[in-house]
Design an enzyme around this catalytic site. Structure first.
Site, PDB file in Angstrom:
ATOM      1  N   HIS A   3       0.668  -1.115   0.043  1.00  0.00           N
ATOM      2  CA  HIS A   3       0.533  -0.144  -0.071  1.00  0.00           C
ATOM      3  C   HIS A   3       0.750   1.467  -0.467  1.00  0.00           C
ATOM      4  O   HIS A   3       0.856   2.550  -0.467  1.00  0.00           O
ATOM      5  CB  HIS A   3      -1.115   0.006   0.967  1.00  0.00           C
ATOM      6  CG  HIS A   3      -1.863   1.253   1.456  1.00  0.00           C
ATOM      7  ND1 HIS A   3      -3.012   1.324   1.349  1.00  0.00           N
ATOM      8  CD2 HIS A   3      -1.745   2.415   1.593  1.00  0.00           C
ATOM      9  CE1 HIS A   3      -4.025   2.128   1.035  1.00  0.00           C
ATOM     10  NE2 HIS A   3      -2.487   3.518   1.786  1.00  0.00           N
ATOM     11  N   GLU A   4       2.049   1.105   0.947  1.00  0.00           N
ATOM     12  CA  GLU A   4       2.638   2.595   0.400  1.00  0.00           C
ATOM     13  C   GLU A   4       3.787   2.743  -0.596  1.00  0.00           C
ATOM     14  O   GLU A   4       3.736   3.826  -0.377  1.00  0.00           O
ATOM     15  CB  GLU A   4       3.580   2.943   2.229  1.00  0.00           C
ATOM     16  CG  GLU A   4       2.520   2.932   4.095  1.00  0.00           C
ATOM     17  CD  GLU A   4       1.699   3.655   3.664  1.00  0.00           C
ATOM     18  OE1 GLU A   4       2.127   5.151   3.031  1.00  0.00           O
ATOM     19  OE2 GLU A   4       0.828   3.557   4.361  1.00  0.00           O
TER      20      GLU A   4
ATOM     21  N   TYR B  28      -9.351   1.858   1.714  1.00  0.00           N
ATOM     22  CA  TYR B  28      -9.309   2.142   3.118  1.00  0.00           C
ATOM     23  C   TYR B  28     -10.435   1.160   3.766  1.00  0.00           C
ATOM     24  O   TYR B  28     -11.335   0.106   2.801  1.00  0.00           O
ATOM     25  CB  TYR B  28     -10.434   3.314   4.065  1.00  0.00           C
ATOM     26  CG  TYR B  28      -9.163   4.829   4.050  1.00  0.00           C
ATOM     27  CD1 TYR B  28      -7.941   4.431   3.719  1.00  0.00           C
ATOM     28  CD2 TYR B  28     -10.194   5.727   4.879  1.00  0.00           C
ATOM     29  CE1 TYR B  28      -7.288   6.112   4.195  1.00  0.00           C
ATOM     30  CE2 TYR B  28      -9.832   7.261   5.139  1.00  0.00           C
ATOM     31  CZ  TYR B  28      -8.485   7.132   4.920  1.00  0.00           C
ATOM     32  OH  TYR B  28      -7.567   8.569   5.184  1.00  0.00           O
TER      33      TYR B  28
END
Length: 348
Positions: A192-193, A253
């Site tokens: 994700h990052e 999210y």
């Protein structure tokens, strides 16, 4: 309500929009109900236990809400801006032909996309469980045309380092840019990052999200409601890569993100729950990245797509008909601009 076509900061490209994967809704709802608190709350956050004052700053010619925590500006939980990347007041970003720009360049003057599809990186020797980075990079390389090369003397590179949470800058900043990974950050969180670092934004903030999800503001931690703004609410109303919000996107999210009371902050539009996914890039994630970074990987010019927004040399601009356009708020209209050899933008 959708706002007029204005631009928003996008250090690489407009927010990733993903295709809808096939998911068994009943099965995932049962998984959520039976999951641990940690699984339910699994959302990336730079400072999970810290709150900061919320203010508005200017980046790339646009105003955005950020949270001031430990000398960093935090956007949407895990996106970081250094204070020298933003200003408290708007600054002149585009000049008239013949006008002499100031000697000191404005903040944030860098291209957000990684040239030649190559991302340079280094790993802090103190980072525990380095396999998280190695496995995440291997996954990115197996699914996209991006190459990850260990940094030697390059000045622009990702630096995987320990931190209090999971966080990243968005797009290539032009210098050393930390990706922080606390011990609780998984390989999926690392994927994700890295998504942020190569230019992706959060899936639930795409401009058409209200057709697919409901945000339950009554359950959101006080002062963190701004994390759930759409990009339209922050000045962007542009194209998406694909036609549907992707519940399976690794950039989405979780349903309990920033919950104040253990109740969901996001549900499907019909009120049902969905399962957060932090295992792999979804089909839509891959499609979006491949739109940004072409498969040949051999050109120095990024794959600029008409209808999308980019931040280049500190300015958010729209690509249209193979030209660049900037919305001048002073003039309340779009104007064509050009990028000079000295790195400044000028009106045509």
């Amino acid at each position: 309500m959708r706002k007029r076509n204005l631009m928003f900061l996008l250090p690489a490209l407009a927010v990733l929009s993903c295709s809808k994967d096939s998911i068994n809704q009943t099965e995932e709802t049962e998984q959520l109900k039976s999951g641990t608190k940690e699984e339910k709350m699994n959302v990336e956050a730079a400072f999970p236990t810290k709150f900061g004052s919320v203010s508005e700053v200017y980046y790339a010619g646009k105003r955005i809400p950020v949270e001031d925590v430990k000398g960093k500006y935090v956007y949407q939980g895990d996106i970081i801006f250094d204070k020298d990347m933003v200003t408290s007041e708007p600054v002149q970003m585009v000049f008239e032909e013949g006008e002499t720009p100031p000697e000191q360049r404005s903040v944030g003057r860098t291209s957000g996309m990684w040239p030649n599809n190559t991302v340079y990186y280094a790993i802090d020797s103190n980072l525990p469980d380095k396999y998280r980075v190695e496995d995440a990079i291997a996954h990115w390389e197996s699914k996209t045309s991006l190459k990850f090369v260990q940094r030697t003397s390059q000045s622009n590179y990702i630096y995987f380092t320990p931190g209090s949470g999971c966080s990243s800058y968005v797009g290539m900043t032009g210098s050393k840019q930390p990706v922080t990974l606390a011990s609780a950050c998984t390989t999926g969180n690392t994927i994700h990052e890295i998504g942020h670092a190569v230019g992706l934004w959060h899936e639930q903030s795409r401009v058409d999200r209200d057709s697919h999800i409901t945000v339950h503001y009554e359950n959101i931690q006080s002062g963190r409601e701004h994390n759930f703004d759409t990009y339209a609410e922050n000045g962007l109303d542009g194209n998406e890569f694909t036609s549907n919000l992707d519940f399976n996107s690794i950039m989405m999210y979780g349903p309990y993100s920033f919950s104040s009371n253990g109740q969901p902050t996001i549900t499907r539009a019909d009120g049902s729950l969905y399962q957060i996914q932090r295992s792999k890039l979804s089909n839509g994630d891959v499609a979006g990245i491949n739109s940004m970074y072409s498969g040949d990987g051999g050109t120095t010019e990024p794959n600029y797509i008409n209808g999308e927004y980019y931040t280049i040399e500190g300015l958010t601009v729209l690509r249209s008909n193979d030209r660049w356009y900037y919305f001048s708020e002073n003039l309340s209209r779009w104007k064509q601009v050009r990028l000079s050899n000295n790195g400044y933008w000028y009106f045509l």
